[in-house]
Design a protein around this motif. Sequence first.
Motif, PDB file in Angstrom:
ATOM      1  N   LEU A  15       0.830  -1.201   0.000  1.00  0.00           N
ATOM      2  CA  LEU A  15       0.000   0.000   0.000  1.00  0.00           C
ATOM      3  C   LEU A  15       0.869   1.257   0.000  1.00  0.00           C
ATOM      4  N   PRO A  16       0.354   2.338  -0.572  1.00  0.00           N
ATOM      5  CA  PRO A  16       1.092   3.614  -0.518  1.00  0.00           C
ATOM      6  C   PRO A  16       1.303   4.055   0.934  1.00  0.00           C
ATOM      7  N   LYS A  17       2.384   4.751   1.177  1.00  0.00           N
ATOM      8  CA  LYS A  17       2.747   5.176   2.533  1.00  0.00           C
ATOM      9  C   LYS A  17       1.660   6.031   3.191  1.00  0.00           C
ATOM     10  N   ASP A  18       0.962   6.863   2.412  1.00  0.00           N
ATOM     11  CA  ASP A  18      -0.068   7.711   3.019  1.00  0.00           C
ATOM     12  C   ASP A  18      -1.230   6.880   3.561  1.00  0.00           C
ATOM     13  N   ILE A  19      -1.486   5.723   2.994  1.00  0.00           N
ATOM     14  CA  ILE A  19      -2.534   4.832   3.504  1.00  0.00           C
ATOM     15  C   ILE A  19      -2.019   4.070   4.724  1.00  0.00           C
ATOM     16  N   VAL A  20      -0.821   3.523   4.622  1.00  0.00           N
ATOM     17  CA  VAL A  20      -0.231   2.750   5.721  1.00  0.00           C
ATOM     18  C   VAL A  20      -0.102   3.611   6.976  1.00  0.00           C
ATOM     19  N   SER A  21       0.217   4.871   6.806  1.00  0.00           N
ATOM     20  CA  SER A  21       0.419   5.755   7.966  1.00  0.00           C
ATOM     21  C   SER A  21      -0.875   5.961   8.758  1.00  0.00           C
ATOM     22  N   GLU A  22      -2.017   5.681   8.160  1.00  0.00           N
ATOM     23  CA  GLU A  22      -3.302   5.849   8.844  1.00  0.00           C
ATOM     24  C   GLU A  22      -3.659   4.660   9.743  1.00  0.00           C
ATOM     25  N   PHE A  23      -2.992   3.511   9.555  1.00  0.00           N
ATOM     26  CA  PHE A  23      -3.305   2.327  10.351  1.00  0.00           C
ATOM     27  C   PHE A  23      -2.795   2.480  11.778  1.00  0.00           C
ATOM     28  N   ARG A  24      -3.560   1.978  12.721  1.00  0.00           N
ATOM     29  CA  ARG A  24      -3.168   1.935  14.131  1.00  0.00           C
ATOM     30  C   ARG A  24      -2.533   0.568  14.403  1.00  0.00           C
ATOM     31  N   PRO A  25      -1.824   0.411  15.533  1.00  0.00           N
ATOM     32  CA  PRO A  25      -1.196  -0.889  15.841  1.00  0.00           C
ATOM     33  C   PRO A  25      -2.204  -2.050  15.822  1.00  0.00           C
ATOM     34  N   LEU A  26      -3.415  -1.800  16.325  1.00  0.00           N
ATOM     35  CA  LEU A  26      -4.501  -2.773  16.186  1.00  0.00           C
ATOM     36  C   LEU A  26      -5.489  -2.178  15.195  1.00  0.00           C
TER      37      LEU A  26
END
Length: 154
Positions: free
Chosen positions: A48-59
């Motif tokens: 996934l693009p970094k801008d999408i991945v950065s939105e994920f939380r640890p859970l």
Amino acid sequence: MLESLTNNKEFAQLMQKHTQEVIIHFFKEEQNFGILCKIEDVEFSPALPKDIVSEFRPLTLFFLAGYTFETAHIKDDYLTFEAGFGAENFGSIVSVPLYSVMQIIVDETPVMINLSNQKIEQKPKKVVDKKGVEDSMASFLSNPENSRFMKDKK
């Protein structure tokens, strides 16, 4: 006492087996569900693009319904499904190791909770054929009912 249980390898294997059995039951019953999982263990293909991945939380919660539910399956101790992410609906195959599923949720209610803290050795995962991903996406896009998932380009 609880810590020795949650860190126990046999307990982790039992929880993984239970997770798999609950998910398979929901597949058979055609019951949509969500999984709350440790994002650090999840694999995306293509990445996934970094801008999408950065939105994920640890859970992170993934809800399996519609096309995502239809593509979901379990193989080699991984729950795998196709999903679209972000405003552009970026398509990716998501692979979640079963040991990483912390909760299974139906109608906003946890129906299974995995308290184990142990990672289980996984069998090496096969590399996904990019041609298969392209064929799958073409199949998805060819269904007129899936147009509602696509962003209008004006």
